[in-house]
Write an enzyme that holds these catalytic residues in place. Sequence first.
Site, PDB file in Angstrom:
ATOM      1  N   ARG A 223      22.322 -12.291  40.404  1.00 11.82           N
ATOM      2  CA  ARG A 223      22.833 -11.904  39.086  1.00 11.82           C
ATOM      3  C   ARG A 223      24.237 -11.369  39.265  1.00 11.82           C
ATOM      4  NH1 ARG A 223      22.943  -6.429  37.924  1.00 11.82           N
ATOM      5  NH2 ARG A 223      22.867  -6.872  35.706  1.00 11.82           N
ATOM      6  N   LYS A 317      32.039   2.301  32.906  1.00 11.43           N
ATOM      7  CA  LYS A 317      32.700   1.402  33.860  1.00 11.43           C
ATOM      8  C   LYS A 317      34.116   1.885  34.182  1.00 11.43           C
ATOM      9  CE  LYS A 317      29.994  -2.771  32.868  1.00 11.43           C
ATOM     10  NZ  LYS A 317      29.379  -3.029  34.174  1.00 11.43           N
TER      11      LYS A 317
END
Lengths: 346, 321, 203
Positions: A223, A317
Amino acid sequence: MVLDFNDETFRGDFTYRNSAKAIARFPFPFPEDSYMYSVNMEPHVPGRPGSVFEHMFDVDEHYVSEMRDRAMVLADDPLRCQSLPHMALAGWDLLELIMVSKARDYPHWFTLTRDGNRWHWINRPLQIEQKFTFLDETTLPCGPMEYITRQTQGDFTLQDQRDDNLWLEAGMVTTQADWSLDFDIGMSFHEWHAPVPLAHELRVFDRALKFLLNLQLGAPVRRFNWTMTVDPLLDTSPENYPTWGPTKTTMTEGTIGQRQHLRVELQTLQRLPRSNAIVFPIRCYLIRFEELVSVPKWARRLHRVVRDIPDEIAAYKGFLRNKPLMLAYLSQFDDGASTSPGFWPD
Amino acid sequence: MSVGAPKIPVTVAEVVTVTPMVKRFRFVRRDGAPMLPFSGGAHVVVEMDDHGTRRMNPYSLMSAPDDTSGYEISVRRDDAGRGGSFYLHTHVTPGTEMVIGSPVNLFPTNARARKHLLIAGGIGITPFLAQMAALQAQGGRFELHYSARSSDLAAYADDLTARYGDRVHRYLDDQKQQIDLANLLPGQPLGTHLYVCGPKGMISWVRSTAHALGWPETAVHSEEFLAPPIGAPFTVELATSGKTIAVGPAQSLLEAIEAAGVVAPYLCRGGACGECETSVLACDGQIAHNDHWLTDDQKASQTRIMPCVSRFAGASLVLDR
Amino acid sequence: MTTAPPAPMKSRPVYGVLAPLPGTAHLMVADGEGGAALIDLLAKADDPAMLATSHIIYVPGPNGSDMTHDVQALGAAQFRRSPTIAAALPRLQKVLADAHMGLQVYAAGTEGLIGQVQREVMLAGLPWQAVRTEHRGSTVRRVQCVHCKGITENVRTDPFPCSHCGLNLFVRDHYSRRLAAFQGVNIDAEDPGRVPPALDRFA
């Protein structure tokens, strides 16, 4: 051989660059114009020739320089590579997996000869030749996980499976997107993922854990994950945050194209045979905005993803502060045209 | 299996009569390549085509995990069962071609254990054979207490003593020898893990004794392969595939689903691992839940079923397969 | 991640209530008000056999609470008062090294005490889940500075200065059992000198 690999730096003068070939094969992580967390695992089977999916472990033009940077990180902070004592067998499983895979997939660079447990490994790009006894740690310069991951791009964690859970109990972590191996080693699956916002409410980790507990030999999965980094800095660790954190504040309109990087992690997960552990390689790819926008579809899509991403995710992030500058730059390349599904360039 | 896990085409290289009731089978890859090493406690699912009936039974691997020349299983003949062990004993000979799954481990040793205390009953010895070989090679501390009804049923007992010496303690029921659990458990050093593999009654006894003596649940491990029970035939509708299937008396629901060409995931085929869990879309009747996986509430609600071991009686059952 | 404000964390430990369990020996470790949890535990058990196989290690709490007298009066087979948790550790390690399976471990009081007991138990080989825990009294935290690796004891405010390297750290709820500490991260890295006022978060 020398021409196969770049001679570049991931610190100081930051001479890291992607060649046109590297740009074309860059693992752009967005198959559509918006982003939300998902388990999004797919079988890790040999993919398109020339792509990062072609082989079990991708070796690219950045290999030699990345390993040099890793060695520097470890010299500065040995706590980036740790293995709890009971994980030695998993380390051997990983060493075998990487050596066998690389010797098979890149025979011009890597050779493995085995006579029972007497192994002979040659790594031409790094100019390493090693004879050792498999399963005997005293015949290697360091533990098996450390030995082989010093020669393999990407971070690695080894997870012991017990009590219906996975436990992060060994790792080589020098190219991470801001998490600390030293702090997290020993944690269970939900615990080390605890800091990720929103995903827990979506039960992403419950489903992922259930899937991974039944992951079988010979059925690896992969992934993507992604974040943003200022400068092609591999070592964005919490340990060194006081050093790299401030660079976020020095971004300008004029420098963003060159200094802002999309950082993509190709994550794979595999069951290991003797230890029954799971290995989690996290392979990091960096591309600066200037290089990325040379692919028109990616330029449009990245603009839309960044524009529409919830602030909470942008904050987690680490790029909330520079989101306006990013949008100002990327919007120049988004004419509103539709983009094709999937992540390959048109 | 979960998607992608490879099956292994094999040839039976050897069949050895170990005791009157137990035979050992050795499998080698048909392509001549080495087997993957495995972790002690793993099992493989052996596929058998028994005169038109496809059986897939799990058996613990008993060979040394680092012996990649072949895999070995030991099978105790059970004439009262559905026929899998009977088929292996009577129809499989050296040269027979078969298919097995990749090793799956639902009964691993705990890597952090300071010592492994192994308790085996009868054919339950098989996973421990592999585990002891691995522990020996890794320098782990272990002790085996192996109980069998009679020496005819104590497969490998002499081999074990020869190989592991004082660490092996043997007990024969017909000589009134019993494991003295009440004195064995309290003396174990902190960090010992306890493993039991054998008949249901033995597992309950070991677990409840350990609990009463203060052993934490996470230090006690057991494996018991439930054989799918025989029962009255029944019909099931597979809504997603658009098929209606009949489940025979000696056929499990999972086997019937597979025989209809519908792919359903599985791992242990013994009601323990959860992989085959299936949604029940409609149920007019009574599900016989024979598994160890679903919670009591889930069983009572009849909204989920484990097709590897469970059965049904009633007017209709519709599944999401 | 490092710029996000602290948010409720799944890794944050959750404690229970002490209850007696069957076992061949019982080790109880408590600090401060945790002594009251031990008193409650033994009252629940009401079992002379348990008392006769109990070993209590007691430490006064970080806010000065000291229940030594009452805990000692319980009459456990072995009792020891240590002035600090650090001083108690060698004894705890030895008891665990000599112990056998069947030992039940109970830890009550501050998170720091509970965490350090769990860590020693893990290192001795018993699963950490086997320790029964109950939080009582102070909520002050042990915090590891992710930058210098030093642990600051009894942290009361957020942010706070690392007692080893001096960096201003904000306190995350992200917790490590192995270190028995929460994580502290530099709060003013991106804006050096801009440190929010310290809130009294733990007492």
